[in-house]
Design a protein around this motif. Structure first.
Motif, PDB file in Angstrom:
ATOM      1  N   TYR A  36     -24.927 -15.380  17.012  1.00  0.00           N
ATOM      2  CA  TYR A  36     -23.726 -14.551  17.099  1.00  0.00           C
ATOM      3  C   TYR A  36     -23.079 -14.654  18.472  1.00  0.00           C
ATOM      4  O   TYR A  36     -23.727 -14.970  19.457  1.00  0.00           O
ATOM      5  N   GLU A  37     -21.805 -14.362  18.482  1.00  0.00           N
ATOM      6  CA  GLU A  37     -21.097 -14.125  19.737  1.00  0.00           C
ATOM      7  C   GLU A  37     -20.665 -12.663  19.727  1.00  0.00           C
ATOM      8  O   GLU A  37     -20.190 -12.154  18.707  1.00  0.00           O
ATOM      9  N   LEU A  38     -20.866 -12.004  20.828  1.00  0.00           N
ATOM     10  CA  LEU A  38     -20.545 -10.583  20.918  1.00  0.00           C
ATOM     11  C   LEU A  38     -19.150 -10.396  21.490  1.00  0.00           C
ATOM     12  O   LEU A  38     -18.732 -11.108  22.399  1.00  0.00           O
ATOM     13  N   LYS A  88     -19.618 -11.713  15.910  1.00  0.00           N
ATOM     14  CA  LYS A  88     -18.982 -12.797  15.165  1.00  0.00           C
ATOM     15  C   LYS A  88     -20.048 -13.848  14.894  1.00  0.00           C
ATOM     16  O   LYS A  88     -20.623 -14.418  15.825  1.00  0.00           O
ATOM     17  N   ALA A  89     -20.356 -14.078  13.617  1.00  0.00           N
ATOM     18  CA  ALA A  89     -21.381 -15.048  13.257  1.00  0.00           C
ATOM     19  C   ALA A  89     -20.903 -16.457  13.567  1.00  0.00           C
ATOM     20  O   ALA A  89     -19.823 -16.861  13.122  1.00  0.00           O
ATOM     21  N   VAL A  90     -21.678 -17.208  14.322  1.00  0.00           N
ATOM     22  CA  VAL A  90     -21.292 -18.569  14.696  1.00  0.00           C
ATOM     23  C   VAL A  90     -21.113 -19.443  13.455  1.00  0.00           C
ATOM     24  O   VAL A  90     -20.216 -20.279  13.399  1.00  0.00           O
ATOM     25  N   LEU A 100     -18.981 -22.994  21.842  1.00  0.00           N
ATOM     26  CA  LEU A 100     -19.674 -21.716  21.956  1.00  0.00           C
ATOM     27  C   LEU A 100     -19.265 -21.011  23.243  1.00  0.00           C
ATOM     28  O   LEU A 100     -18.998 -21.649  24.262  1.00  0.00           O
ATOM     29  N   ASN A 101     -19.242 -19.704  23.174  1.00  0.00           N
ATOM     30  CA  ASN A 101     -18.957 -18.905  24.362  1.00  0.00           C
ATOM     31  C   ASN A 101     -20.131 -19.041  25.318  1.00  0.00           C
ATOM     32  O   ASN A 101     -21.253 -18.636  24.982  1.00  0.00           O
ATOM     33  N   PRO A 102     -19.943 -19.620  26.502  1.00  0.00           N
ATOM     34  CA  PRO A 102     -21.083 -19.848  27.410  1.00  0.00           C
ATOM     35  C   PRO A 102     -21.783 -18.565  27.826  1.00  0.00           C
ATOM     36  O   PRO A 102     -22.932 -18.614  28.261  1.00  0.00           O
ATOM     37  N   MET A 103     -21.121 -17.417  27.654  1.00  0.00           N
ATOM     38  CA  MET A 103     -21.758 -16.160  28.033  1.00  0.00           C
ATOM     39  C   MET A 103     -22.964 -15.860  27.152  1.00  0.00           C
ATOM     40  O   MET A 103     -23.893 -15.181  27.567  1.00  0.00           O
ATOM     41  N   PHE A 104     -22.976 -16.406  25.916  1.00  0.00           N
ATOM     42  CA  PHE A 104     -24.046 -16.076  24.986  1.00  0.00           C
ATOM     43  C   PHE A 104     -24.892 -17.277  24.589  1.00  0.00           C
ATOM     44  O   PHE A 104     -25.610 -17.232  23.602  1.00  0.00           O
ATOM     45  N   THR A 105     -24.801 -18.372  25.342  1.00  0.00           N
ATOM     46  CA  THR A 105     -25.632 -19.526  25.024  1.00  0.00           C
ATOM     47  C   THR A 105     -27.049 -19.391  25.574  1.00  0.00           C
ATOM     48  O   THR A 105     -27.928 -20.163  25.213  1.00  0.00           O
ATOM     49  N   ASN A 106     -27.260 -18.433  26.444  1.00  0.00           N
ATOM     50  CA  ASN A 106     -28.605 -18.153  26.954  1.00  0.00           C
ATOM     51  C   ASN A 106     -29.288 -17.174  26.012  1.00  0.00           C
ATOM     52  O   ASN A 106     -28.810 -16.054  25.816  1.00  0.00           O
ATOM     53  N   CYS A 107     -30.400 -17.581  25.418  1.00  0.00           N
ATOM     54  CA  CYS A 107     -31.096 -16.746  24.442  1.00  0.00           C
ATOM     55  C   CYS A 107     -31.443 -15.371  25.011  1.00  0.00           C
ATOM     56  O   CYS A 107     -31.421 -14.363  24.299  1.00  0.00           O
ATOM     57  N   ALA A 108     -31.784 -15.338  26.291  1.00  0.00           N
ATOM     58  CA  ALA A 108     -32.260 -14.107  26.909  1.00  0.00           C
ATOM     59  C   ALA A 108     -31.172 -13.044  27.002  1.00  0.00           C
ATOM     60  O   ALA A 108     -31.483 -11.869  27.233  1.00  0.00           O
ATOM     61  N   VAL A 109     -29.901 -13.414  26.814  1.00  0.00           N
ATOM     62  CA  VAL A 109     -28.824 -12.421  26.867  1.00  0.00           C
ATOM     63  C   VAL A 109     -29.033 -11.366  25.794  1.00  0.00           C
ATOM     64  O   VAL A 109     -28.857 -10.174  26.024  1.00  0.00           O
ATOM     65  N   CYS A 110     -29.422 -11.788  24.597  1.00  0.00           N
ATOM     66  CA  CYS A 110     -29.634 -10.840  23.504  1.00  0.00           C
ATOM     67  C   CYS A 110     -31.112 -10.555  23.238  1.00  0.00           C
ATOM     68  O   CYS A 110     -31.477  -9.423  22.909  1.00  0.00           O
ATOM     69  N   HIS A 111     -31.947 -11.558  23.378  1.00  0.00           N
ATOM     70  CA  HIS A 111     -33.344 -11.403  22.993  1.00  0.00           C
ATOM     71  C   HIS A 111     -34.239 -10.893  24.118  1.00  0.00           C
ATOM     72  O   HIS A 111     -35.329 -10.399  23.853  1.00  0.00           O
ATOM     73  N   GLY A 112     -33.815 -11.058  25.346  1.00  0.00           N
ATOM     74  CA  GLY A 112     -34.654 -10.635  26.457  1.00  0.00           C
ATOM     75  C   GLY A 112     -35.769 -11.612  26.761  1.00  0.00           C
ATOM     76  O   GLY A 112     -36.590 -11.383  27.639  1.00  0.00           O
ATOM     77  N   LEU A 113     -35.816 -12.728  26.029  1.00  0.00           N
ATOM     78  CA  LEU A 113     -36.831 -13.756  26.254  1.00  0.00           C
ATOM     79  C   LEU A 113     -36.147 -15.112  26.350  1.00  0.00           C
ATOM     80  O   LEU A 113     -35.155 -15.366  25.655  1.00  0.00           O
ATOM     81  N   PRO A 114     -36.655 -16.016  27.175  1.00  0.00           N
ATOM     82  CA  PRO A 114     -36.073 -17.363  27.252  1.00  0.00           C
ATOM     83  C   PRO A 114     -36.383 -18.159  25.991  1.00  0.00           C
ATOM     84  O   PRO A 114     -37.254 -17.793  25.191  1.00  0.00           O
TER      85      PRO A 114
END
Length: 266
Positions: free
Chosen positions: A109-111, A198-200, A212-226
């Motif tokens: 997703y993109e937030l 927004k579902a990718v 993809l929005n580079p702000m959300f390409t890092n898994c840890a942004v939403c999951h808290g884990l790399p």
């Protein structure tokens, strides 16, 4: 052994060796495989791909995440499972995958922003402006737009460094957390309470890679884990998928005591 039987014996041995090699070797990548050889320390596994895909009519997406039905666009399991998520992978993985559907496997997703209700917080909840804006008038003489000082950026969950304003996401999250601990405790599940999602997979173009929005390409942004903590290794991925399916169907091997039904001797 009589000499006249020697050629027949040699031919039998050669044919048996050729048959064994042909059975154990995996099919060429460009062809739809009948069998796949999975090398493993516990003994190699010969996976009957054709039996699962054609005889049992299991769709590609059941095992290959998000893959379209077309064979040429199906990713191999080892493309993601068991890889090192290092700088080289991050740089090259975009061109390594040959279809957009692969993006949605990891980037779900993109937030987006959500009207959080400035008036509601101020009037309905009776909050003073300084409850969210800086109480220290040396930092902020009058309440103003947060983005005037805090630059845009993805959440990092890092503590603010003295003299350096945190990015906008970290600053806002820190303020919201003081009242809405339960939302943040829910981690990824709590994002939807404030953010639109927004579902990718719904925005994938038919051709060309999705932007993809580079702000959300890092898994840890939403999951808290790399990523390396989220992507299971090959063995765990196969065991979870294969054993889980067999257990659900109550057919075939799925218990730990049934390893020999899949793994051949070392």
């Amino acid at each position: 052994m009589q000499k006249r039987y020697l050629p027949i014996a040699l031919l039998t041995v050669v044919l048996a060796a050729v048959a064994a090699v042909g059975y154990l070797l995996p099919e060429p990548r460009e062809a739809t495989p009948r069998r796949v050889l999975l090398d493993n320390a516990g003994g190699p596994v010969v996976f009957q791909h054709a039996d699962h895909a054609f005889q049992l009519k299991i769709p590609c997406q059941k095992c290959h995440h998000e893959s379209p039905v077309q064979r040429e666009n199906v990713q191999r399991c080892e493309s993601c499972h068991g890889i090192a998520v290092n700088a080289a992978f991050k740089k090259n993985h975009i061109v390594a995958f040959n279809d957009n559907a692969a993006c949605a496997t990891c980037h779900h997703y993109e937030l987006g922003p959500k009207k959080w209700g400035h008036k509601k917080h101020q009037e309905d909840y009776g909050l003073d402006c300084r409850e969210c804006h800086h109480k220290n008038t040396e930092i902020e003489p009058e309440p103003q737009n947060c983005a005037d000082c805090h630059e845009s950026g993805a959440p990092t969950s890092k503590k603010a460094e003295e003299g350096t304003p945190p990015n906008l996401a970290d600053a806002v999250h820190a303020r919201c957390l003081t009242c809405h601990e339960e939302m943040f405790a829910a981690k990824a599940r709590g994002c939807a309470q404030c953010h639109s999602q927004k579902a990718v997979r719904d925005i994938l173009p038919e051709e060309g890679l999705v932007r993809l929005n580079p702000m959300f390409t890092n898994c840890a942004v939403c999951h808290g884990l790399p990523a390396e903590k989220l992507i299971p290794g090959r063995m765990d991925a196969y065991h979870t998928l294969c054993m889980g399916c067999h257990e659900k169907e109550k057919k075939g091997p799925y218990g730990k005591e049934q390893c020999a039904q899949c793994h051949t001797s070392k």
